[in-house]
Write a protein that holds these residues in place. Structure first.
Motif, short mmCIF file in Angstrom:
data_model
loop_
_atom_site.label_atom_id
_atom_site.label_comp_id
_atom_site.label_asym_id
_atom_site.label_seq_id
_atom_site.Cartn_x
_atom_site.Cartn_y
_atom_site.Cartn_z
N ILE A 179 9.54 7.98 3.43
CA ILE A 179 9.73 6.53 3.29
C ILE A 179 10.95 6.18 2.45
O ILE A 179 11.39 5.03 2.45
N ALA A 180 11.53 7.16 1.76
CA ALA A 180 12.67 6.89 0.86
C ALA A 180 13.83 6.18 1.56
O ALA A 180 14.37 5.20 1.01
N PRO A 181 14.26 6.62 2.76
CA PRO A 181 15.38 5.91 3.41
C PRO A 181 15.09 4.44 3.66
O PRO A 181 15.98 3.60 3.52
N THR A 182 13.86 4.12 4.02
CA THR A 182 13.49 2.73 4.28
C THR A 182 13.55 1.91 2.99
O THR A 182 14.06 0.78 2.98
N ILE A 183 13.02 2.47 1.90
CA ILE A 183 13.05 1.75 0.63
C ILE A 183 14.48 1.55 0.15
O ILE A 183 14.84 0.48 -0.34
N ARG A 184 15.32 2.56 0.30
CA ARG A 184 16.72 2.43 -0.11
C ARG A 184 17.41 1.34 0.71
O ARG A 184 18.24 0.57 0.20
N GLY A 195 6.58 -6.21 -5.57
CA GLY A 195 5.89 -7.07 -4.62
C GLY A 195 6.72 -7.31 -3.37
O GLY A 195 6.20 -7.33 -2.26
N GLY A 196 8.03 -7.50 -3.57
CA GLY A 196 8.92 -7.72 -2.43
C GLY A 196 9.00 -6.51 -1.52
O GLY A 196 8.99 -6.63 -0.29
N LEU A 197 9.08 -5.32 -2.12
CA LEU A 197 9.12 -4.09 -1.34
C LEU A 197 7.81 -3.89 -0.58
O LEU A 197 7.82 -3.50 0.59
N ILE A 217 1.42 -1.59 -6.90
CA ILE A 217 1.14 -0.34 -7.62
C ILE A 217 1.46 0.89 -6.77
O ILE A 217 1.94 1.90 -7.28
N GLN A 218 1.24 0.76 -5.45
CA GLN A 218 1.55 1.89 -4.58
C GLN A 218 3.05 2.10 -4.45
O GLN A 218 3.52 3.24 -4.40
N VAL A 219 3.80 1.00 -4.38
CA VAL A 219 5.26 1.10 -4.33
C VAL A 219 5.77 1.74 -5.62
O VAL A 219 6.67 2.58 -5.60
N ARG A 220 5.17 1.36 -6.74
CA ARG A 220 5.56 1.92 -8.04
C ARG A 220 5.40 3.44 -8.04
O ARG A 220 6.28 4.17 -8.51
N ARG A 221 4.29 3.92 -7.49
CA ARG A 221 4.06 5.38 -7.45
C ARG A 221 5.07 6.08 -6.55
O ARG A 221 5.57 7.16 -6.88
#
Length: 251
Positions: A179-184, A195-197, A217-221
């Motif tokens: 999922i890293a490429p999508t988040i970047r 929250g936005g992510l 919280i899941q995005v944070r992890r």
């Protein structure tokens, strides 16, 4: 009748074919004909220019990453678009099963259940021969009076617990890598709050590792795992020091 989400993988053997589209349109049409008539969505189309004799397939790896990310099925026009090498197909099938993924070939819808096993029959036969030789060696040892160990029941040792924990961590890290490429990409678009992510990932139809919807919280992890994967100590500090009440990073 096709149902669910799919990632299409198309392969041509030469750069000339890739530039001209020769062969691609026929594959694309075969995939479309297979999918039509059902309730489906095509998440992405991935095109690879590589010989069928080579097993180094970066675009195939990308297609599988997208399948894991969207819990989608890999769809191809013809089985030989994956590979003509039985060992490669067997390894691929094992990887798909381990990841909980599926693939289907438009020309052979049962290929993922039947054809690969037939192609791998030689390797399976070899394993059976090894097993038979091992059993014969054990019987010979027993005949010589060697005492063989028996089953004494499973014992949950610290080593087993440690391996179980390591396996869970490895799965979490693998999901973060997918999922890293999508988040970047989202961050480059100015979406940086937790929250936005989470909202953006849900809008894209990307499930969490457990198949649910994203929360802050899941995005944070995931950000913390990404920091570990990328070796970024600063990113890790930011990820674990987010203000939970606002979902923002302190400046």
């Amino acid at each position: 009748m096709a149902q669910g989400q799919f990632v299409s993988y198309l392969r041509v053997s030469t750069e000339r074919q890739g530039r001209s589209g020769l062969g691609l349109e026929a594959q694309r049409e075969a995939v479309t004909n297979y999918l039509n008539g059902g309730q489906w969505s095509l998440v992405a189309e991935v095109v690879e220019v590589e010989s069928g004799g080579r097993n180094d397939r970066p675009k195939l790896a990308e297609a599988l990453r997208l399948c894991r990310l969207h819990n989608a099925t890999l769809v191809i026009a013809k089985l030989d678009r994956l590979s003509r090498d039985a060992g490669f197909l067997l390894a691929l099938e094992t990887d798909l099963k381990r990841s909980g993924l599926r693939f289907v070939a438009a020309d052979m819808p049962d290929a993922n259940e039947l054809t690969i096993h037939i192609m791998a029959v030689v390797a399976q036969a070899e394993r059976k021969m090894i097993s038979a030789r091992t059993k014969a060696a054990l019987q010979a040892a027993k005949a010589r009076g060697v005492k063989l160990g028996g089953y004494r029941g499973a014992v949950l040792t610290d080593e087993i617990r440690s391996k179980g924990t390591a396996a869970k961590v490895a799965r979490s890290q693998a999901k973060a890598a997918d999922i890293a490429p999508t988040i970047r990409e989202l961050q480059s678009q100015g979406i940086t709050s937790l929250g936005g992510l989470a909202k953006a990932l849900n809008e894209r139809g990307i499930p969490t590792a457990m198949g649910g919807t994203w929360q802050a919280i899941q995005v944070r992890r995931v950000l913390a795992r990404m920091a570990l994967l990328e070796g970024g100590a600063v990113l890790l500090i930011l990820a674990v020091s987010v203000r939970p009440e606002t979902g923002t990073v302190p400046v």
